[in-house]
Design an enzyme around this catalytic site. Structure first.
Site, PDB file in Angstrom:
ATOM      1  N   LYS A 121       0.892  -1.177   0.000  1.00  0.00           N
ATOM      2  CA  LYS A 121       0.000   0.000   0.000  1.00  0.00           C
ATOM      3  C   LYS A 121       0.925   1.220   0.000  1.00  0.00           C
ATOM      4  O   LYS A 121       1.478   1.604   1.021  1.00  0.00           O
ATOM      5  CB  LYS A 121      -0.851  -0.031   1.276  1.00  0.00           C
TER       6      LYS A 121
ATOM      7  N   GLY B  65       6.549   4.461   8.540  1.00  0.00           N
ATOM      8  CA  GLY B  65       5.838   5.736   8.528  1.00  0.00           C
ATOM      9  C   GLY B  65       6.028   6.459   9.847  1.00  0.00           C
ATOM     10  O   GLY B  65       7.006   6.230  10.562  1.00  0.00           O
ATOM     11  N   SER B  66       5.057   7.298  10.168  1.00  0.00           N
ATOM     12  CA  SER B  66       5.194   8.148  11.353  1.00  0.00           C
ATOM     13  C   SER B  66       4.876   7.372  12.643  1.00  0.00           C
ATOM     14  O   SER B  66       4.213   6.325  12.599  1.00  0.00           O
ATOM     15  CB  SER B  66       4.252   9.342  11.230  1.00  0.00           C
TER      16      SER B  66
ATOM     17  N   GLY C 185       2.108   4.484  13.185  1.00  0.00           N
ATOM     18  CA  GLY C 185       2.714   3.192  13.553  1.00  0.00           C
ATOM     19  C   GLY C 185       2.070   2.607  14.796  1.00  0.00           C
ATOM     20  O   GLY C 185       1.808   1.394  14.869  1.00  0.00           O
TER      21      GLY C 185
ATOM     22  N   GLU D  91       8.759   0.511  11.403  1.00  0.00           N
ATOM     23  CA  GLU D  91       9.944   1.361  11.167  1.00  0.00           C
ATOM     24  C   GLU D  91       9.443   2.796  11.190  1.00  0.00           C
ATOM     25  O   GLU D  91       8.830   3.254  10.230  1.00  0.00           O
ATOM     26  CB  GLU D  91      10.567   1.036   9.797  1.00  0.00           C
TER      27      GLU D  91
ATOM     28  N   CYS E 173      14.134   9.419   7.204  1.00  0.00           N
ATOM     29  CA  CYS E 173      13.777   9.057   8.575  1.00  0.00           C
ATOM     30  C   CYS E 173      14.981   9.094   9.510  1.00  0.00           C
ATOM     31  O   CYS E 173      14.853   9.412  10.679  1.00  0.00           O
ATOM     32  CB  CYS E 173      13.160   7.673   8.604  1.00  0.00           C
TER      33      CYS E 173
ATOM     34  N   GLU F 174       9.641  15.686  15.787  1.00  0.00           N
ATOM     35  CA  GLU F 174      10.153  15.458  14.439  1.00  0.00           C
ATOM     36  C   GLU F 174       9.545  16.469  13.465  1.00  0.00           C
ATOM     37  O   GLU F 174       8.339  16.671  13.451  1.00  0.00           O
ATOM     38  CB  GLU F 174       9.782  14.039  13.964  1.00  0.00           C
TER      39      GLU F 174
END
Ligand code: NAD
Length: 497
Positions: free
Chosen positions: A194, A247-248, A252, A270, A304, A401
């Site tokens: 996806k 992703g974020s 996550g 991750e 990241c 972040e």
């Protein structure tokens, strides 16, 4: 200004009725909704893609399950590796086409698309191809004594988990998907990917190349659309055995909860972070500036592992920030398809607006904006590369972040204080330590809380070295041999004779 000419294949791909890739063919999609793909360099809509529904999710998951128990199970490990090597070769043959498509959708400058999304992806693919024929268990002697003279032997097997759902972000849409698909396929799993709704096109083309590489239908599927809608449908699908998410942190955590709640589905996460970079006083100011540019500003900071919190010795910080501002002012900022561009746009409008809001917050908090801190004129989602000097470790920009070209700096005096500052974060994806005193650096290694620690370098990933976060930056590891644990189940077999 030297904007490259789009290849004919790219222009025609954009005008296709793009949707999904299921069971070995491009599928338009059953629903009537379409979402736009926007070129971040111009803000213009360059394509539309069909929004997936439960129908596409079910078709993709069924195809992946059928391939898992059928064609892919019957493909020998050696041939699985050969398939991945052929796909790596095709990525190289279609390097320019895919790089242009990627730069158009994500705003990544064309050189980075070529080097990372294609060249690095091919290297990673070949690395995983080698593993396909080397995944094995162990034989062991049992430990307890025999009761009546009977004997025992035992062995373990590494068996593929099944259908993997791979959820991918927009910052490296080909490379991160390649990490997931190559790891899954090497272990004998099949995958439904996806992509991010901001970068839905390149994986459709990669899936077509996978077919050309001889990968059977159903082994790689791509479903496009909103993560909020499709994520739960994919994770909750009965054929989903494992979720591999990048992703974020907030998404996550939601993905992890959903996977756990649905019969403890396997999950690797991750996620993001607030990576620190520490420079010791023996490094020259010029070397510090080079290190900061490498760690913080590549791909407009949308990496990241990029560093966002920088700790400089009090004795050096003024000079370094002044020299850094000078270097940033010389960067050529421009469109992603301009060969001379060194610094491109942010990847999408939502991200651009988030970064502008963070500039406002920094000003409100009384941070000193040493350089940048503004949007740039013109179409597209451009902001200035930015240097912020924090007042304290508690400032928002030292903690949250940004995922943008916003590096925040704090001075330190003592090295003990430096280690405490580096570890003062709920995240722990990556960090770097810069010094000419290797002995001092090695003594600090076990004191820095981070999944990856670079010494005198930053942002380098190698397929042989495991990568993943500690603390709120994730669960699990990609690469090395560590990935095998996350795509296989360990079965113990015991025999009495
Ligand atoms: P995001 O979390 O917004 O989206 C990532 C993916 O999740 C997208 O495909 C999105 O559609 C999907 N998604 C959204 N909601 C979902 C839901 N409820 N269920 C399932 N899927 C859902 O992240 P992003 O903005 O695309 O990417 C940027 C973030 O990714 C940053 O935080 C960055 O640090 C992180 N990142 C981490 C790594 C790593 O390896 N650790 C690599 C790249 C990016």
């Amino acid at each position: 200004m030297s904007e490259i000419r789009l290849l004919e294949q790219v222009s025609s791909f954009l005008t296709r009725n793009n949707g999904h890739y299921i069971n070995g063919r491009a599928v338009n999609g059953s629903g009537s909704e379409r979402f736009p793909v926007v070129n971040p360099s111009s803000g213009e809509v360059i394509a539309e893609v069909n929004e997936g529904t439960a129908e596409e999710v079910n078709a993709a998951m069924d195809a992946a399950r059928a391939a898992f128990t059928g064609s892919w199970a019957q493909t020998s490990p050696m041939e699985r590796g050969n398939c991945l090597n052929r796909l790596a070769e095709l990525l190289q043959q279609h390097r320019e086409e895919l790089a242009q498509l990627e730069s158009l959708c994500s705003g990544k400058i064309i050189q980075l698309s070529r080097l990372f999304e294609l060249d690095q992806s091919s290297h990673f693919m070949r690395y995983f191809a080698g593993w396909a024929s080397k995944i094995s268990g162990e034989t062991m002697s049992l430990s307890l004594p025999s009761m009546q003279g009977e004997k025992y032997t035992a062995f373990t097997r590494r068996e593929p988990v099944g259908v993997v759902v791979g959820i991918v972000p927009w910052n490296f849409s080909i490379m991160i998907a390649v990490w997931k698909m190559a790891a899954a396929l090497a272990c004998g799993c099949t995958i439904v990917l996806k992509p991010s709704e901001f970068t839905p096109l390149t994986l459709l083309r990669v899936a077509e190349l996978a077919k050309e590489a001889g990968i059977p239908d159903g082994v790689i599927n791509v479903v496009n659309g909103s993560g909020r809608t499709l994520g739960p449908l994919l994770i909750g699908h009965p054929h989903c055995a494992k979720v591999s998410f990048t992703g974020s942190v907030p998404t996550g955590i939601a993905v992890g909860k959903e996977a756990m709640a649905d019969n403890l589905k396997r999950v690797t996460l991750e996620l993001g972070g607030k990576n620190g970079a520490a420079f010791l006083a023996d490094v020259t100011p010029d070397a510090m500036v080079n290190g900061i540019l490498e760690a913080g500003y590549m791909n407009q900071g949308q990496i990241c592992a990029a560093a966002e919190r920088f700790y400089l010795p009090k004795s050096h910080i003024d000079e370094v920030l002044q020299k850094l501002a000078q270097r940033l002012s010389q960067l050529h900022i421009g469109a992603s398809l301009d060969e001379s561009t060194e610094f491109g746009p942010l990847a999408n409008r939502a991200h651009y607006e988030k970064i502008l809001a963070l500039f406002d917050k920094a000003r409100q908090e009384g941070n000193e904006i040493v350089y940048g801190g503004n949007a740039l004129q013109g179409p597209g989602f451009f902001v200035e590369p930015t240097i912020i000097r924090a007042k304290s470790a508690q400032d928002l920009l030292m903690r949250e972040e940004t995922f943008g070209p916003v590096c925040t700096f704090l001075a330190y005096e003592e090295e003990e204080e430096l280690i405490a500052m580096m570890n003062d974060s709920p995240y722990g994806l990556a960090a770097s330590l810069w010094t000419n005193d290797l002995s001092k650096a090695l003594r600090m290694v076990d004191r820095i809380e981070s999944g990856t620690l670079w010494i005198n370098m930053h942002n380098f990933l190698d397929p042989a070295l495991p990568f993943g976060g500690i603390k709120a930056s994730g669960i699990g590891r990609e690469f090395g041999s560590a990935f095998i644990e996350h795509y296989t189940e360990l079965k113990s077999v015991m025999v009495r004779y």
